[in-house]
Scaffold this motif. Structure first.
Motif, PDB file in Angstrom:
ATOM      1  N   GLN A 207       0.782  -1.133  -0.099  1.00  0.00           N
ATOM      2  CA  GLN A 207       0.015  -0.001   0.021  1.00  0.00           C
ATOM      3  C   GLN A 207       0.678   1.217  -0.177  1.00  0.00           C
ATOM      4  O   GLN A 207       0.558   2.216  -0.949  1.00  0.00           O
ATOM      5  CB  GLN A 207      -0.810  -0.142   1.205  1.00  0.00           C
ATOM      6  CG  GLN A 207      -1.879   1.174   1.211  1.00  0.00           C
ATOM      7  CD  GLN A 207      -2.849   1.061   2.587  1.00  0.00           C
ATOM      8  OE1 GLN A 207      -2.147   0.133   3.335  1.00  0.00           O
ATOM      9  NE2 GLN A 207      -3.751   1.677   2.879  1.00  0.00           N
ATOM     10  N   LEU A 208       1.703   1.265   0.765  1.00  0.00           N
ATOM     11  CA  LEU A 208       2.867   2.397   0.717  1.00  0.00           C
ATOM     12  C   LEU A 208       3.526   2.453  -0.022  1.00  0.00           C
ATOM     13  O   LEU A 208       3.874   3.562  -0.719  1.00  0.00           O
ATOM     14  CB  LEU A 208       3.810   2.467   2.227  1.00  0.00           C
ATOM     15  CG  LEU A 208       4.716   3.539   2.309  1.00  0.00           C
ATOM     16  CD1 LEU A 208       4.118   4.955   2.290  1.00  0.00           C
ATOM     17  CD2 LEU A 208       5.375   3.332   3.527  1.00  0.00           C
ATOM     18  N   ALA A 209       4.196   1.301  -0.893  1.00  0.00           N
ATOM     19  CA  ALA A 209       4.983   1.376  -1.850  1.00  0.00           C
ATOM     20  C   ALA A 209       4.454   1.934  -3.231  1.00  0.00           C
ATOM     21  O   ALA A 209       4.992   2.692  -4.049  1.00  0.00           O
ATOM     22  CB  ALA A 209       5.557  -0.025  -2.146  1.00  0.00           C
ATOM     23  N   GLN A 210       3.011   1.378  -3.300  1.00  0.00           N
ATOM     24  CA  GLN A 210       2.148   1.949  -4.580  1.00  0.00           C
ATOM     25  C   GLN A 210       1.874   3.216  -4.602  1.00  0.00           C
ATOM     26  O   GLN A 210       1.998   4.136  -5.636  1.00  0.00           O
ATOM     27  CB  GLN A 210       1.053   1.010  -4.679  1.00  0.00           C
ATOM     28  CG  GLN A 210       1.387  -0.558  -5.157  1.00  0.00           C
ATOM     29  CD  GLN A 210       0.072  -1.317  -4.761  1.00  0.00           C
ATOM     30  OE1 GLN A 210      -0.985  -0.924  -4.703  1.00  0.00           O
ATOM     31  NE2 GLN A 210       0.135  -2.493  -5.285  1.00  0.00           N
ATOM     32  N   LEU A 211       1.725   3.866  -3.216  1.00  0.00           N
ATOM     33  CA  LEU A 211       1.501   5.164  -2.921  1.00  0.00           C
ATOM     34  C   LEU A 211       2.863   6.160  -3.388  1.00  0.00           C
ATOM     35  O   LEU A 211       2.894   6.953  -4.073  1.00  0.00           O
ATOM     36  CB  LEU A 211       1.179   5.625  -1.665  1.00  0.00           C
ATOM     37  CG  LEU A 211       0.878   7.161  -1.062  1.00  0.00           C
ATOM     38  CD1 LEU A 211       0.023   7.107   0.079  1.00  0.00           C
ATOM     39  CD2 LEU A 211       2.058   7.854  -0.724  1.00  0.00           C
ATOM     40  N   ILE A 212       4.019   5.753  -3.060  1.00  0.00           N
ATOM     41  CA  ILE A 212       5.270   6.247  -3.160  1.00  0.00           C
ATOM     42  C   ILE A 212       5.474   6.168  -5.004  1.00  0.00           C
ATOM     43  O   ILE A 212       5.822   7.307  -5.512  1.00  0.00           O
ATOM     44  CB  ILE A 212       6.527   5.514  -2.698  1.00  0.00           C
ATOM     45  CG1 ILE A 212       6.176   6.060  -1.251  1.00  0.00           C
ATOM     46  CG2 ILE A 212       7.622   6.363  -3.251  1.00  0.00           C
ATOM     47  CD1 ILE A 212       7.156   5.226  -0.277  1.00  0.00           C
ATOM     48  N   GLU A 213       5.291   4.945  -5.591  1.00  0.00           N
ATOM     49  CA  GLU A 213       5.465   4.812  -6.931  1.00  0.00           C
ATOM     50  C   GLU A 213       4.436   5.951  -7.744  1.00  0.00           C
ATOM     51  O   GLU A 213       5.049   6.490  -8.713  1.00  0.00           O
ATOM     52  CB  GLU A 213       4.798   3.542  -7.493  1.00  0.00           C
ATOM     53  CG  GLU A 213       5.763   2.418  -7.041  1.00  0.00           C
ATOM     54  CD  GLU A 213       5.032   1.114  -7.406  1.00  0.00           C
ATOM     55  OE1 GLU A 213       4.103   0.935  -8.032  1.00  0.00           O
ATOM     56  OE2 GLU A 213       5.587   0.167  -6.676  1.00  0.00           O
ATOM     57  N   ARG A 214       3.541   6.267  -7.028  1.00  0.00           N
ATOM     58  CA  ARG A 214       2.490   7.286  -7.761  1.00  0.00           C
ATOM     59  C   ARG A 214       2.704   8.793  -7.717  1.00  0.00           C
ATOM     60  O   ARG A 214       2.476   9.617  -8.238  1.00  0.00           O
ATOM     61  CB  ARG A 214       0.849   7.211  -7.410  1.00  0.00           C
ATOM     62  CG  ARG A 214       0.294   5.763  -7.572  1.00  0.00           C
ATOM     63  CD  ARG A 214      -1.355   5.870  -7.477  1.00  0.00           C
ATOM     64  NE  ARG A 214      -1.683   6.003  -5.970  1.00  0.00           N
ATOM     65  CZ  ARG A 214      -1.720   4.880  -5.103  1.00  0.00           C
ATOM     66  NH1 ARG A 214      -1.608   3.921  -5.625  1.00  0.00           N
ATOM     67  NH2 ARG A 214      -2.063   5.250  -4.016  1.00  0.00           N
ATOM     68  N   SER A 215       3.729   8.862  -6.545  1.00  0.00           N
ATOM     69  CA  SER A 215       4.074  10.167  -6.126  1.00  0.00           C
ATOM     70  C   SER A 215       5.389  10.727  -6.773  1.00  0.00           C
ATOM     71  O   SER A 215       5.694  11.740  -7.001  1.00  0.00           O
ATOM     72  CB  SER A 215       4.423  10.281  -4.407  1.00  0.00           C
ATOM     73  OG  SER A 215       3.319   9.834  -3.799  1.00  0.00           O
ATOM     74  N   VAL A 216       6.359   9.814  -7.312  1.00  0.00           N
ATOM     75  CA  VAL A 216       7.532  10.138  -7.830  1.00  0.00           C
ATOM     76  C   VAL A 216       7.358   9.841  -9.306  1.00  0.00           C
ATOM     77  O   VAL A 216       7.060   8.989  -9.979  1.00  0.00           O
ATOM     78  CB  VAL A 216       8.746   9.107  -7.179  1.00  0.00           C
ATOM     79  CG1 VAL A 216       9.842   9.257  -8.103  1.00  0.00           C
ATOM     80  CG2 VAL A 216       8.703   9.088  -5.807  1.00  0.00           C
ATOM     81  N   PRO A 217       7.846  10.995 -10.191  1.00  0.00           N
ATOM     82  CA  PRO A 217       7.821  10.826 -11.547  1.00  0.00           C
ATOM     83  C   PRO A 217       8.590   9.830 -12.203  1.00  0.00           C
ATOM     84  O   PRO A 217       9.650   9.396 -11.827  1.00  0.00           O
ATOM     85  CB  PRO A 217       8.557  12.101 -12.198  1.00  0.00           C
ATOM     86  CG  PRO A 217       8.408  13.170 -10.844  1.00  0.00           C
ATOM     87  CD  PRO A 217       8.322  12.270  -9.525  1.00  0.00           C
ATOM     88  N   ARG A 218       8.061   8.914 -13.130  1.00  0.00           N
ATOM     89  CA  ARG A 218       8.550   7.647 -13.395  1.00  0.00           C
ATOM     90  C   ARG A 218       9.787   7.950 -14.193  1.00  0.00           C
ATOM     91  O   ARG A 218      10.837   7.032 -14.147  1.00  0.00           O
ATOM     92  CB  ARG A 218       7.621   7.072 -14.550  1.00  0.00           C
ATOM     93  CG  ARG A 218       8.076   5.610 -15.052  1.00  0.00           C
ATOM     94  CD  ARG A 218       6.816   4.865 -15.669  1.00  0.00           C
ATOM     95  NE  ARG A 218       5.904   4.390 -14.580  1.00  0.00           N
ATOM     96  CZ  ARG A 218       5.982   3.176 -14.017  1.00  0.00           C
ATOM     97  NH1 ARG A 218       7.034   2.445 -14.087  1.00  0.00           N
ATOM     98  NH2 ARG A 218       4.893   2.886 -13.133  1.00  0.00           N
TER      99      ARG A 218
END
Length: 292
Positions: A184-195
């Motif tokens: 849950q936290l990892a996916q939130l961070i994935e969405r927060s950081v520009p790919r």
């Protein structure tokens, strides 16, 4: 401290740094699954002694620990290594210890068990405590901390360049539902950081920062380094193995300023070891000796 092969990173280099004497007293401050302890015991004679510490109750209860406890030369204690001086004094070995070993960071068994909450690639409870019976879990802290405090922790302990953006996303997400799982936290961070900014998984630094903060790893490291200088015998060795720059900076600064110790050198793992154990890639071993 590899869970599969039970071979610690830079094992031979650590043993050489300790310069083990058969009749010496040694302390393994991070027992893990006993790889270093087992190798030290193999080099000790009947009058040698080894004290091992670990704050993780799973390490203390592991089959490896139970096996080594049959050796009368060996004492294993459930404790944080910041209690080093107190433990050594209670056992009557202050000023008699010939070697202290610190293999820093998280162990492979801890990373490999998703229920411990250290890893982000497999789902588990967002815990991250090395001793799950003590202190506040990462989930509990994230539920209470303010946005600025979260950003400061991510920057200070993870050198996360998107710390503010991630902190803002955490505060917004927890208003909708509690953050309790690693994925849950990892996916939130994935969405927060520009790919386009990804060089490794974007949750790497944030998870490192939370783990270090929750376990007070850097504060405990500073404490044990100061204590090592007090409990070592003249000529006794301190060996540290660090896996990231925050740890190594503390060790390097301590050795530069310590009056009772002088640095003997540093070493990186061999190309062979890195090829056979990718975790060794970032390891840096330092050796220091107590002045006479």
């Amino acid at each position: 401290m590899d869970a599969t092969v039970h071979r610690p990173v830079m094992l031979e280099e650590a043993l050489a740094g300790l310069a083990i004497r058969e009749d010496g007293v040694y302390v393994d401050c991070t027992f893990g699954r006993g790889g270093h302890s087992r190798a030290i015991l193999e080099r000790l004679g009947s009058s040698g002694r080894l004290i091992a510490l670990d704050k993780d109750p799973e390490a203390i209860a592991s089959p490896e620990a139970q096996g080594l406890r049959q050796d009368l030369r060996f004492t294993l204690i459930h404790a944080d290594f910041s209690q080093l001086k107190e433990i050594v004094e209670a056992l009557g070995y202050r000023g008699k210890v010939l070697g202290v070993l610190l293999d820093l960071g998280v162990s492979s068994p801890q990373l490999d068990n998703p229920e411990r909450g250290f890893a982000f690639l497999r789902d588990g409870p967002l815990d991250m405590r090395m001793d799950p019976r003590a202190g506040m879990s990462a989930a509990d802290w994230l539920a209470r901390a303010g946005e600025r405090e979260i950003a400061e922790v991510l920057w200070r302990y993870g050198e996360e360049r998107f710390a503010r953006r991630i902190a803002r996303a955490i505060v917004a997400a927890r208003a909708l539902e509690p953050l309790t799982r690693t994925r849950q936290l990892a996916q939130l961070i994935e969405r927060s950081v520009p790919r386009q900014k990804w060089r490794k998984h974007p949750a790497t630094r944030a998870f490192q920062a939370l783990r270090i903060f929750v376990n007070r790893e850097l504060e405990c490291l500073e404490a044990v380094l100061a204590q090592a200088g007090e409990i070592l015998a003249p000529g006794g060795r301190l060996v540290t193995i660090a896996f990231h720059s925050l740890e190594d900076r503390i060790v390097k600064r301590f050795l530069r300023e310590a009056l009772s110790l002088h640095a003997l050198g540093k070493q990186r793992p061999s190309a062979w070891e890195i090829a056979h154990n990718p975790r060794a890639r970032s390891a840096l071993l330092r050796v220091a000796e107590r002045r006479g």
